[in-house]
Design an enzyme around this catalytic site. Structure first.
Site, PDB file in Angstrom:
ATOM      1  CG  HIS A 126      40.358  33.735  37.438  1.00  0.00           C
ATOM      2  ND1 HIS A 126      39.158  34.384  37.227  1.00  0.00           N
ATOM      3  CD2 HIS A 126      40.937  34.371  38.478  1.00  0.00           C
ATOM      4  CE1 HIS A 126      39.018  35.365  38.092  1.00  0.00           C
ATOM      5  NE2 HIS A 126      40.097  35.381  38.862  1.00  0.00           N
TER       6      HIS A 126
ATOM      7  N   GLY B 154      35.473  37.546  42.255  1.00  0.00           N
ATOM      8  CA  GLY B 154      34.956  38.894  42.434  1.00  0.00           C
ATOM      9  C   GLY B 154      36.050  39.832  42.909  1.00  0.00           C
TER      10      GLY B 154
ATOM     11  CB  CYS C 128      39.167  34.195  42.294  1.00  0.00           C
ATOM     12  SG  CYS C 128      40.214  35.668  42.235  1.00  0.00           S
ATOM     13  CG  LEU C 129      35.804  37.494  46.709  1.00  0.00           C
ATOM     14  CD1 LEU C 129      36.787  38.128  47.695  1.00  0.00           C
ATOM     15  CD2 LEU C 129      34.798  38.523  46.212  1.00  0.00           C
TER      16      LEU C 129
ATOM     17  CD  GLU D 134      37.847  31.988  34.810  1.00  0.00           C
ATOM     18  OE1 GLU D 134      38.411  33.105  34.762  1.00  0.00           O
ATOM     19  OE2 GLU D 134      37.872  31.263  35.822  1.00  0.00           O
TER      20      GLU D 134
ATOM     21  CB  SER E  20      38.304  39.702  39.527  1.00  0.00           C
ATOM     22  OG  SER E  20      37.502  38.562  39.734  1.00  0.00           O
TER      23      SER E  20
ATOM     24  N   GLY F 297      37.711  43.275  45.267  1.00  0.00           N
ATOM     25  CA  GLY F 297      37.719  43.861  46.600  1.00  0.00           C
ATOM     26  C   GLY F 297      38.393  43.011  47.661  1.00  0.00           C
TER      27      GLY F 297
ATOM     28  N   GLY G 287      44.675  40.364  44.312  1.00  0.00           N
ATOM     29  CA  GLY G 287      45.578  41.225  45.080  1.00  0.00           C
ATOM     30  C   GLY G 287      45.590  40.892  46.551  1.00  0.00           C
ATOM     31  CG  PHE G 288      43.062  41.117  49.201  1.00  0.00           C
ATOM     32  CD1 PHE G 288      43.284  41.721  50.430  1.00  0.00           C
ATOM     33  CD2 PHE G 288      42.544  41.895  48.172  1.00  0.00           C
ATOM     34  CE1 PHE G 288      42.998  43.061  50.632  1.00  0.00           C
ATOM     35  CE2 PHE G 288      42.250  43.234  48.357  1.00  0.00           C
ATOM     36  CZ  PHE G 288      42.480  43.827  49.590  1.00  0.00           C
TER      37      PHE G 288
ATOM     38  CG  ASN H 122      42.296  39.633  38.294  1.00  0.00           C
ATOM     39  OD1 ASN H 122      42.968  40.459  38.908  1.00  0.00           O
ATOM     40  ND2 ASN H 122      41.096  39.912  37.814  1.00  0.00           N
TER      41      ASN H 122
END
Length: 391
Positions: free
Chosen positions: A365, A252, A281-282, A367, A55, A254, A325-326, A323
């Site tokens: 996250h 992930g 997350c993503l 995990e 990520s 981006g 940024g979006f 973690n």
């Protein structure tokens, strides 16, 4: 320009921001220049897991904890799950010089490990000042240099930071996944037995890989799931041929608005299939986009292992690892989709559930690698959804 060299020895490293701010220090890891988005991480432990988290692709990690390196590095604590994801973060920034290892599991000095991973780093800089810049102005484009000979071209470093394209509209998940599918039954690490396989599984889960972390797969094994990992843009028909009991949309890197362009149709069909879905997350953001919500870039993002999140189902507050940024814009959630978790730092969305469907997701996250294990229950919650579907 700020000089972090307290003893005034010649600088061998530097970090330059796109606005022209430069900090001089000491180079570590791989010689050369690394560019990316600078973010700060507040974790006290787990620097190896952080830098191998896919990520973080396209990012330079600034550690707010001043002493890094004391547990060294070892081959077991990598979090990337495929060869293309072997290099996640492009660079790192430390306050103090890397400390020698002092841990029974250490196999490498952390500086040597950075060299092996081709991660360029700089130490001896004012990380508090850099963190304040990020908090006040957002995550900047940056360039990190390690020049053992002390030849640092400051102007070229600033230009490299400015020329980098940035994370918005970047489908970085393409860079951190392999082409071949594979299975995982490896369980979580145990102090007496290390990593062992789960030879008795109750569920078969297909993981859509956008940069999945190993500990996500291990947590699935711990709740009785054998995982088959496939590319995130695998077609709905190919996924169904595997006859899964549930599907996981992985973490992930981006911009989710870029990644969704090649997997929107698949995720929409999975939503309609009735199969239990878990987004992380993503994967959480992609699920939200497929459901009709929107995502947006965050000024500072969330990066650390001490984030308080409220679970609306139980009313409990858990401390989690984050973690990203979006974020999902909670105001755009369509009818039938509701928040399941919320960040207590800034009120941003941290989870979703879909009314009447076995679909859950979280922004953090669960995990816990690195981080607290408060969120391990999420994998058990997902297992219950699969068990209910089987009965």
């Amino acid at each position: 320009m700020a000089d972090g060299n307290q003893d005034k020895t010649p600088a061998t490293g530097a970090i330059a921001l796109a606005d022209g701010t430069v900090f001089l220090g000491y180079g570590s890891g791989a010689p050369g220049i690394a560019v990316g988005e600078l973010c700060f991480n507040t974790s006290v432990t787990g620097y190896q897991e952080i830098l191998t988290d896919p990520s973080y692709a396209g990012q330079v990690v600034l550690f707010t904890f001043p002493h890094i390196g004391n547990v060294g590095a070892n081959p077991d604590d990598h979090e990337e799950a495929s060869l293309p994801a072997a290099k996640a973060a492009t660079g790192a920034v430390f306050r103090e010089p890397i400390t020698p290892p002092s841990n029974w599991r250490a196999k490498d000095h952390f500086d040597a490990w950075l060299m092996k991973k081709n991660i360029t780093a700089v130490s001896g800089v004012d990380t508090r000042a850099l963190t304040r810049i990020i908090r006040e102005k957002g995550m900047p484009k940056c360039a990190v240099a390690n020049s053992p000979e002390g030849r640092i071209d400051v102007d070229a470093l600033i230009e490299a930071a400015r020329a980098w394209e940035g994370l918005e509209e970047a489908d970085l998940a393409l860079d951190v996944v392999g082409d071949a599918s594979y299975d995982n039954s490896q369980r979580l690490w145990d102090i007496t037995s290390g990593f062992t396989d789960n030879d008795q599984t109750d569920f078969h889960v297909v993981v859509l890989d956008y940069g999945v972390k190993k500990n996500i797969l291990r947590n699935l094994a711990n709740v009785g799931a054998r995982a088959t990992i496939v590319r995130g843009d695998t077609s709905y028909e190919e996924i169904m041929k595997l006859n899964p009991d549930g599907i996981v949309l992985s973490n992930g890197p981006g911009d989710p608005a870029a990644t969704i362009k090649r997997c929107d149709d698949t995720i929409r069909k999975l939503i309609d299939s009735g199969k239990p879905l878990l987004g992380i997350c993503l994967g959480h953001q992609l699920l939200a986009l497929a459901l009709g919500a929107k995502t947006k870039k965050m000024p500072q993002g969330h990066h650390g292992a001490n984030h308080p999140v409220k679970d609306f189902e139980t009313g409990k507050v858990e401390i989690v690892s984050m973690n990203h940024g979006f974020t999902v814009d909670a105001e755009t959630l369509p009818e039938g989709v509701e928040e399941s978790h919320k960040s207590l730092f800034d009120g941003t969305n941290a989870g979703l559930r879909v009314k009447g469907k076995p679909i859950i997701s979280v922004q953090h996250h669960p995990e816990a690698s690195p981080g607290p294990q408060d969120s391990f229950y999420l994998f058990e919650r997902f297992a219950r959804l699969m068990k209910d579907q089987q009965s």
